[in-house]
Structures are given as structure tokens and as C-alpha cells.
Design a protein around this motif. Structure first.
Motif, PDB file in Angstrom:
ATOM      1  N   PHE A 103      45.207  34.418  48.896  1.00 49.48           N
ATOM      2  CA  PHE A 103      45.773  35.036  48.434  1.00 49.48           C
ATOM      3  C   PHE A 103      45.710  33.604  47.291  1.00 49.48           C
ATOM      4  N   SER A 104      46.727  32.525  47.710  1.00 50.69           N
ATOM      5  CA  SER A 104      46.517  31.299  46.966  1.00 50.69           C
ATOM      6  C   SER A 104      45.397  30.375  46.240  1.00 50.69           C
ATOM      7  N   LYS A 105      44.320  30.650  47.135  1.00 49.17           N
ATOM      8  CA  LYS A 105      43.075  30.392  46.421  1.00 49.17           C
ATOM      9  C   LYS A 105      42.065  30.910  45.285  1.00 49.17           C
ATOM     10  N   ARG A 106      42.641  32.328  45.679  1.00 53.92           N
ATOM     11  CA  ARG A 106      42.313  33.412  44.113  1.00 53.92           C
ATOM     12  C   ARG A 106      43.103  33.065  42.960  1.00 53.92           C
ATOM     13  N   GLN A 107      43.991  32.981  43.263  1.00 49.10           N
ATOM     14  CA  GLN A 107      44.944  32.844  41.944  1.00 49.10           C
ATOM     15  C   GLN A 107      44.479  31.555  41.701  1.00 49.10           C
ATOM     16  N   GLU A 108      44.376  30.557  42.271  1.00 48.51           N
ATOM     17  CA  GLU A 108      43.637  28.910  41.669  1.00 48.51           C
ATOM     18  C   GLU A 108      42.592  29.247  40.507  1.00 48.51           C
ATOM     19  N   GLU A 109      41.678  29.666  41.265  1.00 47.48           N
ATOM     20  CA  GLU A 109      40.318  30.389  40.750  1.00 47.48           C
ATOM     21  C   GLU A 109      40.459  30.947  39.303  1.00 47.48           C
ATOM     22  N   ASN A 110      41.540  32.298  39.253  1.00 47.53           N
ATOM     23  CA  ASN A 110      41.970  32.586  37.728  1.00 47.53           C
ATOM     24  C   ASN A 110      40.768  32.811  37.926  1.00 47.53           C
ATOM     25  N   LYS A 111      39.636  33.966  38.899  1.00 49.55           N
ATOM     26  CA  LYS A 111      38.824  34.854  38.487  1.00 49.55           C
ATOM     27  C   LYS A 111      38.846  35.982  37.307  1.00 49.55           C
ATOM     28  N   GLU A 112      37.957  36.741  37.228  1.00 49.95           N
ATOM     29  CA  GLU A 112      38.802  37.573  35.983  1.00 49.95           C
ATOM     30  C   GLU A 112      38.107  39.203  36.821  1.00 49.95           C
ATOM     31  N   PRO A 113      38.700  39.714  36.436  1.00 47.52           N
ATOM     32  CA  PRO A 113      38.627  41.357  37.078  1.00 47.52           C
ATOM     33  C   PRO A 113      36.680  41.603  37.295  1.00 47.52           C
ATOM     34  N   MET A 114      35.942  42.333  37.458  1.00 39.56           N
ATOM     35  CA  MET A 114      34.634  43.156  37.503  1.00 39.56           C
ATOM     36  C   MET A 114      34.876  43.931  36.299  1.00 39.56           C
ATOM     37  N   LYS A 115      33.728  44.081  36.014  1.00 37.16           N
ATOM     38  CA  LYS A 115      33.550  44.566  34.937  1.00 37.16           C
ATOM     39  C   LYS A 115      32.399  45.416  35.046  1.00 37.16           C
ATOM     40  N   ARG A 116      32.580  46.656  34.574  1.00 30.65           N
ATOM     41  CA  ARG A 116      31.851  48.228  35.300  1.00 30.65           C
ATOM     42  C   ARG A 116      31.462  48.534  34.004  1.00 30.65           C
ATOM     43  N   PRO A 117      29.948  48.221  33.681  1.00 27.23           N
ATOM     44  CA  PRO A 117      29.067  48.538  32.449  1.00 27.23           C
ATOM     45  C   PRO A 117      29.159  50.075  31.506  1.00 27.23           C
ATOM     46  N   LEU A 118      28.399  50.622  33.311  1.00 26.76           N
ATOM     47  CA  LEU A 118      28.924  52.223  32.794  1.00 26.76           C
ATOM     48  C   LEU A 118      29.073  53.252  32.642  1.00 26.76           C
TER      49      LEU A 118
END
Length: 491
Positions: free
Chosen positions: A207-222
Motif C-alpha cells: 500500500f505504501s509503495k502504491r501511494q509513493e508511485e501516485n499511479k493514475e486509475p486505469m482508463k476505460r476508453p470504451l
């Protein structure tokens, strides 16, 4: 090792030529037999030379069907403990004279393990043969065996000399074992707690690693295109006809939306559901106006004189008193019309009630047969139990063995004539068929018994009973096995 038999304590039966003492020493031509033919049981009790454990038996049979060997100790001499119970011949073989003098060997595995370590002093042998009473029976021999453990006190095992154990070394070893067991028992590892702690640590680190990376949520173009209304890009373009139809429908929808300023409602097939306000359009209003004008133009316009004459006639018809006095068929001279018909009150017809419409007496369903005590004859299960169950539910009493003296059996439900019960209860009780009970149960009414009488004379006589209706439905729960039943016979 063979156990020696010291002497014979007692013998229930022995032949003078073949006494029980022959079993003390095994010889080829010696045996023990009962005294006379016709005896069914014979016993011999031996005294052992030394108290010993019986761990094997050899029994030589002589025309005995069953041989039972028991033993007792000096402390409880009358408590005989079974050791062997063996059948050498069957009843049919002995009766037909097919005797086979067999020898049966019982090893340590064949005996009861609870009796192997008991030292016995006495042995009792019982022989039985009750099929052929013309033959003498007994034993040809009996051999008791035991095991002897000899301790020579040698410290040599083959070529090796055994080390003599010291008392001090044994004590130290025992102390070490006890301490080791205590240590091992105290150290009980809880793997569940360790696993839970590790899972929590790994989860927090991820959980701490994900917060540090600040990844954006997955986009769903369809999904974004569908929400924006770009369905053609997602599903592709359809045929030209479908496109033309959709364009026409969309143009109509736009026109109607502009006209009504209201959202459209469509069916699952794409049809537009018309709103209540849009039912009457401008064209319909124009058609209605034109029709009204045409109908009004077709009607004649009355002159003012004709209008006055019609009003006077109408007043005369209301105020005319001669119409009320004259008959209905003559025209009134004053108003020029037939008088109104008079309403005449007709007397009510008195309808005669038939016998079926008259009120019949009523009873509870469980009391329709409360004065009936019945018996059955000529029926077999399951029909017998079904008839009895239905009659008992309607309140009847069942009598298994009826008598003519007490006259308790009022009805006999009989399958056919001339059964034993039919001859017994004739002219004493009412004899009917099973359809009497079944019709009363199904139609919930008690019918006269003469309709179902087996005797032709009784059925031709006039009925002396009335039909009784039931005022409630039959009970659902009923246990037939609570009542007494008789055998399934034709009696």
C-alpha cells in the motif's frame, strides 16, 4: 509344550469300555464315549497337574456335533470361562449317519486373547449330539498346550557379549528424557499468528509503495465513448437501410420534441408511445369541425310557429288528466297520444320446495358414523386398511371378532356373500358392501344402508333412514395404527 492332565474329577456319562480316564493319556485305540445311546449331552472335568495358561488345543472328535471347552481357576472353581466352542457336524449330517471323525487344531490366534494370560487349574469338556439318538458320541483325544519362556541368564548374543546396564547410567538417561520432553512440550509454535503478522506487513508495504508511485486509475476508453454517445465508434456502422431508418426516426423525434417540448417515450421495439395530449392533432380537430358543420347543414331549421306548436303539445301531454282515466289501448282526444302504461304489482309466486331442497339434518364429519360399530370380511390389504381408516375418521368403531350375543356389531362390510362372518351375522347386523363407506366418505353424507345391502331382500325394502350431511371437512391427520387390527383373511 503339552499340559499334563492329573486326574478326572467328575464324568456325567461314560461307557464301561470307553471311560473318561482314556483321555488322560493319548493312545491310538482309546476314546471316551457316553454310556447309552439316546443321550444328548455328556461332560468330563479334568484336574491339571500345574496351573498353566492354555495357548493351544488339539481336539479329536468322535461323532459329536458340538464340542465346548471351558476352564476355571482355583479361586473361582465354579466360574467356567469359555475357551473353545466348535461345531464338527451339522444336524442333518448326524441324522443321516454321515459321521466324520475329525481333528481340529486351535492355535494362539484362534483363542480369545483375554484368556491367554490366565492360569487355569481345571478344564471342562462338553460334547453334544441330539440328531441321531442311536449312536454313542464323545472324544477320541484332547491335548492342551502352553508356552514356556526360559531365561538362561546368558550375556552372549552370538559372538557378541552384551553390556550389563548400570543403575547410574539408567537414572541419568531417564532424567535426560524427562527434561527433553518438558522442553519439547513447552515450545509450541503458533504458526497462525506468524502468518497473520507477515500478511499484514506485506499488505502495508504494498500500500505504501502504491501511494509513493501516485499511479493514475486505469482508463476505460470504451465506456467513455458510450457515455459520450459515440456508439458508432464502439459497435461500428450498420447497413445503409438501418442508418436511413434511424435518421428518419431521429428527424421525427426532433420535430415532435420541438412541437411538444416533452421527452419521448419508446417501446422496447423502438415505437413511440403517444402522449395523451398529442392524441388529438390539428388534423383531427379540423375533421371534427367539418363533420359538425355538415350534420348541422343537413338538419332543417324549424319556423317560429312550428316551435310554438311543439311546445304546446308537450305541455298538454304533461297536464292531460283524461289519459289517466281512459284505458291504455285508446288514444286520448285531448293530447292525441296513448296513455302511459301502468305499473301493476304482480303477486309473488309460491314455489313448492322439492324434497332435495328441504333442509337435511347435519352432523360433524367426525360424527357421521358415531352410532356405527363395524367389522370387515373378505378384504385384503391395502383395501382393508383403506376402508377401516375412512370409517374410523367418520366416528365408527371397529370390532375385530364380532359376536351375535352382545349385538355390538351394527354393520358388516362384506366383499361377497356366504363368508363365515356373513353366515354368522346374518339377520343380526346390517350387511353392506365397501361402497357404502367410500361414498359416504367422498360425498360427506351418510346415505341409507339399504342402498348398499348385499342381500336383495334388504335392498328392495323401503329406506328407514334419512341422508345426513356433514358440516365440516374430514380431518387431515389420522393414524390408523392406533386402532386394533385383525389379520388379512377372508373370514
Amino acid at each position: 509344550m503339552i499340559i499334563k492332565l492329573a486326574n478326572v474329577i467328575s464324568c456325567s456319562s461314560q461307557h464301561p469300555s470307553y471311560p473318561g480316564s482314556n483321555l488322560l493319556q493319548h493312545h491310538s485305540n482309546s476314546s471316551w464315549r457316553c454310556a447309552k445311546p439316546g443321550e444328548m449331552l455328556a461332560t468330563v472335568i479334568f484336574q491339571l497337574a500345574e496351573p498353566s495358561c492354555i495357548k493351544g488345543l488339539d481336539i479329536g472328535n468322535y461323532r459329536s456335533c458340538v464340542v465346548v471347552v471351558t476352564a476355571s481357576t482355583s479361586l473361582e472353581p465354579d466360574n467356567w470361562i469359555p475357551i473353545v466352542n466348535h461345531q464338527f457336524l451339522t444336524h442333518d449330517e448326524a441324522a443321516n449317519g454321515k459321521f466324520r471323525d475329525q481333528v481340529q487344531i486351535f492355535t494362539k490366534k484362534d483363542l480369545n486373547p483375554d484368556t491367554l494370560n490366565i492360569k487355569f487349574d481345571r478344564v471342562k469338556v462338553t460334547c453334544m449330539q441330539s440328531a441321531n439318538l442311536k449312536e454313542l458320541f464323545g472324544l477320541s483325544f484332547i491335548i492342551l498346550k502352553t508356552e514356556v519362556v526360559v531365561d538362561l541368564g546368558l550375556d552372549v548374543f552370538g559372538r557378541f557379549k552384551l553390556k550389563q546396564p548400570d543403575d547410574d547410567n539408567n537414572k541419568s538417561l531417564d532424567d535426560f528424557k524427562e527434561k527433553y520432553k518438558k522442553m519439547f512440550d513447552n515450545k509450541k509454535t503458533d504458526y497462525k499468528d506468524k502468518l497473520l503478522t507477515k500478511v499484514k506487513e506485506i499488505g502495508m508495504n504494498n500500500f505504501s509503495k502504491r501511494q509513493e508511485e501516485n499511479k493514475e486509475p486505469m482508463k476505460r476508453p470504451l465506456l467513455e465513448k458510450l457515455e459520450a454517445g459515440k456508439t458508432e465508434e464502439v459497435f461500428g456502422r450498420k447497413n445503409k437501410e438501418s442508418n436511413n431508418i434511424t435518421s428518419i426516426n431521429s428527424s421525427k423525434d426532433k420535430d415532435e420534441k420541438v412541437a411538444n417540448n416533452k421527452p419521448l417515450v419508446r417501446t422496447p421495439f423502438g415505437d413511440i408511445v403517444p402522449s395523451p395530449s398529442s392524441k388529438t392533432t390539428k388534423k383531427d380537430t379540423k375533421k371534427n369541425e367539418s363533420q359538425r358543420q355538415s350534420t348541422s347543414s343537413k338538419k332543417r331549421s324549424l319556423s317560429p310557429e312550428q316551435n310554438l306548436s311543439t311546445e304546446n303539445i308537450y305541455k298538454k301531454k304533461q297536464d292531460c288528466l283524461q289519459c289517466q282515466d281512459e284505458s291504455e289501448n285508446k288514444i286520448c282526444n285531448n293530447c292525441g297520444r296513448l296513455p302511459e302504461p301502468r305499473i301493476v304489482a304482480r303477486p309473488e309466486r309460491t314455489v313448492k320446495k322439492t324434497a332435495t331442497e328441504l333442509q337435511k339434518p347435519k352432523k360433524l364429519f367426525s360424527k357421521l358414523f358415531e352410532d356405527v360399530s363395524f367389522s370387515l370380511s373378505g378384504y385384503v390389504n391395502p383395501q382393508r386398511d383403506d376402508i377401516r381408516r375412512k370409517a374410523l375418521q367418520m366416528g365408527a368403531k371397529y370390532i375385530a371378532n364380532p359376536n351375535t350375543t352382545n349385538k355390538k356389531c351394527t354393520h358388516l362390510i362384506c366383499a361377497f356373500k356366504n363368508t363365515p362372518k356373513y353366515q354368522q351375522l346374518k339377520n343380526h347386523s346390517k350387511i353392506v358392501s365397501h361402497s357404502f363407506v367410500e361414498d359416504c366418505f367422498n360425498k360427506k353424507t351418510r346415505f341409507p344402508w339399504r342402498r348398499y345391502a348385499l342381500d336383495t331382500k334388504a335392498s328392495t325394502e323401503p329406506e328407514s333412514e334419512e341422508e345426513i350431511l356433514s358440516s365440516s371437512s374430514p380431518p387431515r391427520t389420522f393414524n390408523v395404527f392406533d386402532e386394533d387390527t385383525d389379520s388379512d383373511s377372508n373370514y
